[in-house]
Design an enzyme around this catalytic site. Structure first.
Site, PDB file in Angstrom:
ATOM      1  N   ASN A 191      -4.099   8.933  10.166  1.00  0.00           N
ATOM      2  CA  ASN A 191      -5.389   8.262  10.346  1.00  0.00           C
ATOM      3  C   ASN A 191      -6.480   9.319  10.481  1.00  0.00           C
ATOM      4  O   ASN A 191      -6.550  10.023  11.491  1.00  0.00           O
ATOM      5  CB  ASN A 191      -5.363   7.394  11.603  1.00  0.00           C
ATOM      6  N   PRO A 244     -49.187  21.958  40.683  1.00  0.00           N
ATOM      7  CA  PRO A 244     -49.835  23.212  41.097  1.00  0.00           C
ATOM      8  C   PRO A 244     -49.960  23.308  42.617  1.00  0.00           C
ATOM      9  O   PRO A 244     -50.312  22.338  43.300  1.00  0.00           O
ATOM     10  CB  PRO A 244     -51.206  23.136  40.425  1.00  0.00           C
ATOM     11  N   GLY A 245     -49.610  24.483  43.154  1.00  0.00           N
ATOM     12  CA  GLY A 245     -49.714  24.736  44.583  1.00  0.00           C
ATOM     13  C   GLY A 245     -48.553  24.246  45.411  1.00  0.00           C
ATOM     14  O   GLY A 245     -48.487  24.502  46.620  1.00  0.00           O
ATOM     15  N   TYR A 291       0.835  -1.204   0.000  1.00  0.00           N
ATOM     16  CA  TYR A 291       0.000   0.000   0.000  1.00  0.00           C
ATOM     17  C   TYR A 291       0.864   1.247   0.000  1.00  0.00           C
ATOM     18  O   TYR A 291       0.653   2.180  -0.794  1.00  0.00           O
ATOM     19  CB  TYR A 291      -0.918  -0.005   1.217  1.00  0.00           C
TER      20      TYR A 291
END
Length: 369
Positions: free
Chosen positions: A132, A281-282, A103
């Site tokens: 790489n 709520p509350g 290669y």
């Protein structure tokens, strides 16, 4: 400008074509191994710049290295010469060009062809010996060990490490593209006759595996990777691109009771943590103070009242907040504070604290506002 990209469907090619389109390049000739050579003949006649990225990495026989990397390069240059096309050419070579492998020798031979062609025809040539390269769209078990590790770890598969102490030289695809665009504009980074990608990283194979493994663990420990480390930041982006498409989401641990819920979302090593608080709520939550811990509250849905009282005072300070108008409220130290849902729907608050919760040192003291 008309751009020819060989190997346009490869890892680097796909990313490059996408970026060229982002930058407004309208005519991009994409050539791939399945195309007929007559198509390349037409492309080499008309192009104004050549990105020569095509090549063979993992053939069935060594002869394919030379046919794919050397012979094809020779054909490409011959076509440009026949058309008297003096378009600049950029060639993606490899740091393996001088390692003596089949290669490497094929890449070295292709480099020589490029340099000789450029000298004989007065053409600008930019030869990059790439290390790489990693990033999105890289093929596992083919292009990069990073891709292989990301793919396998994201799926709970084993990874193979033959030499844990081996040093890897890496560069990120976006940094490669940035440099390629500089070359396209006639301003490549160079050392001697070779062009270079300036942003390069070195990491041991074992450290790479540990880093990528830690990314998977963030879904459990909620820790954000260190984004100040540029390599970690780029590896994490790459890792996420390899998540299985049916596994983009993950559950968080919701601490629920009759008042609503409290859920930790993100943690960092030195920038605190983010949580989501839901109040019915509350409901009133809080009524405590801190010595050093400080917070920021952001109501994103519902209506709330954030109340403060300095410990040595009887005066109460109130801030009315609503998801209709996003507003951050700082929670200073030394003030006992609470948040009350005064609306008819759930009150949803994003809460940031400057430190991760430590049950051994919670720095949280009950005191009604």
């Amino acid at each position: 400008m008309k751009i020819l990209v060989t190997g346009a469907k490869g890892f680097i090619g796909k990313n490059l074509v996408a970026e060229l389109k982002n930058r407004g390049i309208k005519i991009i000739y994409e050539f791939n191994r399945e195309n007929d050579m007559t198509v390349l003949g037409q492309y080499t006649k008309e192009c104004d710049f050549v990105f020569h990225l095509a090549g063979i990495n993992r053939p069935q026989s060594d002869n394919e290295f030379f046919s794919g990397n050397v012979d094809f390069t020779s054909q490409l240059l011959q076509l440009l010469k026949e058309h008297k096309n003096k378009a600049p050419i950029l060639f993606a070579s490899s740091i393996q060009a001088e390692n003596g492998t089949s290669y490497g020798r094929s890449k070295l031979e292709a480099e020589k062809l490029i340099f000789n062609y450029a000298k004989e025809n007065c053409v600008n040539a930019y030869v990059y010996r790439l290390p790489n390269v990693f990033g999105k769209w890289s093929k596992p078990n083919y292009n990069s060990v990073v891709a292989t590790f990301c793919y396998n770890i994201a799926r709970g598969l084993d990874i193979q490490i033959n030499n844990p102490e081996a040093d890897l030289t890496l560069c990120y695809i976006d940094d490669v593209l940035e440099e390629f665009i500089c070359a396209l504009n006639g301003n490549p980074s160079k050392i001697s006759s070779y062009s270079i990608v300036p942003k390069i990283y070195t990491i041991k194979l074992s450290q790479l595996a540990e880093t990528i493994q830690s990314f998977k663990e963030t879904r459990e420990n909620l820790n954000i990777p260190n984004m100040e480390n540029k390599l970690v930041k780029k590896l994490y982006s790459t890792y996420l691109s390899y998540l299985p498409e049916d596994n983009f989401s993950y559950d968080l641990k919701m601490n629920c009771d009759h008042r609503g819920s409290f859920t930790e979302f993100l943690k960092t090593n030195n920038q605190g943590q983010v949580s989501i608080n839901v109040s019915k709520p509350g409901i009133t939550k809080g009524n405590h103070w801190h010595h050093t811990k400080n917070e920021k509250f952001l109501v994103v849905s519902g209506e709330g009242l954030i109340r403060f009282r300095k410990l040595d005072s009887e005066d109460i300070i109130e801030y009315r907040v609503s998801g209709e108008k996003l507003q951050v409220v700082d929670i200073p130290v030394g003030y006992t504070h609470s948040i009350v849902n005064v609306g008819e729907n759930d009150l949803v608050t994003v809460m940031w604290a400057n430190e991760n919760f430590d049950p051994e040192k919670p720095d949280t003291y009950f005191q009604e506002v």
